[in-house]
Design a protein around this motif. Sequence first.
Motif, PDB file in Angstrom:
ATOM      1  N   SER A 152       3.609  -0.602 -39.543  1.00  0.00           N
ATOM      2  CA  SER A 152       2.613   0.348 -40.056  1.00  0.00           C
ATOM      3  C   SER A 152       2.437   0.137 -41.555  1.00  0.00           C
ATOM      4  O   SER A 152       3.314  -0.409 -42.242  1.00  0.00           O
ATOM      5  CB  SER A 152       3.045   1.785 -39.785  1.00  0.00           C
ATOM      6  OG  SER A 152       4.248   2.085 -40.465  1.00  0.00           O
ATOM      7  N   GLY A 155       1.312   4.709 -43.177  1.00  0.00           N
ATOM      8  CA  GLY A 155       1.394   5.615 -42.038  1.00  0.00           C
ATOM      9  C   GLY A 155       0.501   5.257 -40.866  1.00  0.00           C
ATOM     10  O   GLY A 155       0.515   5.956 -39.853  1.00  0.00           O
ATOM     11  N   THR A 156      -0.265   4.185 -40.986  1.00  0.00           N
ATOM     12  CA  THR A 156      -1.187   3.782 -39.915  1.00  0.00           C
ATOM     13  C   THR A 156      -0.657   2.520 -39.228  1.00  0.00           C
ATOM     14  O   THR A 156      -0.355   1.529 -39.914  1.00  0.00           O
ATOM     15  CB  THR A 156      -2.583   3.492 -40.486  1.00  0.00           C
ATOM     16  OG1 THR A 156      -3.060   4.661 -41.155  1.00  0.00           O
ATOM     17  CG2 THR A 156      -3.551   3.115 -39.369  1.00  0.00           C
ATOM     18  N   VAL A 158      -0.447  -1.038 -37.561  1.00  0.00           N
ATOM     19  CA  VAL A 158      -1.243  -2.250 -37.722  1.00  0.00           C
ATOM     20  C   VAL A 158      -0.802  -3.264 -36.678  1.00  0.00           C
ATOM     21  O   VAL A 158       0.314  -3.225 -36.161  1.00  0.00           O
ATOM     22  CB  VAL A 158      -1.089  -2.835 -39.143  1.00  0.00           C
ATOM     23  CG1 VAL A 158      -1.615  -1.853 -40.189  1.00  0.00           C
ATOM     24  CG2 VAL A 158       0.363  -3.181 -39.431  1.00  0.00           C
TER      25      VAL A 158
END
Length: 237
Positions: A152, A155-156, A158
């Motif tokens: 990530s 916080g996202t 990938v």
Amino acid sequence: MKKLLLGTAALIAFAAPAFAADLPARTYTKAPAYTAPEAVYNWTGFYIGGNIGGAFAGNNSLQGSDGRFMGGVQGGFDYQFATNWVIGAEAQYDWLAGNSGAGLTFPAGTVVTGNTDQLGSVTGRFGYTWGPALLYAKGGYAWRDNPNVGVSFAGTPVAFTTDGSHRDGYTVGAGLEYMFAPNWSAKVEYQYYNFGSTTFTGGPAEIVGSRFRDDEHTVKAGLNYRFGWGGPVAARY
């Protein structure tokens, strides 16, 4: 006839004390001390049981070095031979609770994580027994569930790729088992699992080429019920 019988009886009564006086005195020997029977412990037979303990990932691991609780079940068969030697086979399956850490953060902010939830093994066992104790070594095939690797940034999650799932490996270990009652034994055991290493082949530039070890160190205490295929605990006199 009556006089003859009376005379004979009188003669016997007169001679008996003198004859008894000539006999040697009777000697007495002390009874041998009681010796408790020696217990004979037979490890031959099938067994099933459970275990609890902790798992600790090795250095340079995606899972960090924090410990995790683990628990599971095991079953197997032992054969005792040449008096004090034991050989056998065992299958074991364990669940691991929770993630061991927050993952690893790279300089640019990319975070990688990994977590193994389940471990299994099929091993041979070889040991030496004296009295109720059995000291043994073990080794063989190891398996784990999907290692749940994640990547990530800010916080996202990938996208990324690795060189494989690394679910199969090997394990070695050693332990001490103690037969504390007929059909029951307890053990403490160290077991090491190795699944090679994971290399990132795609994803954020800073993680590509990074390589991490996939191994686990475990310490467990267990309890086994033994079916006594080779006979129950006996006594040797």
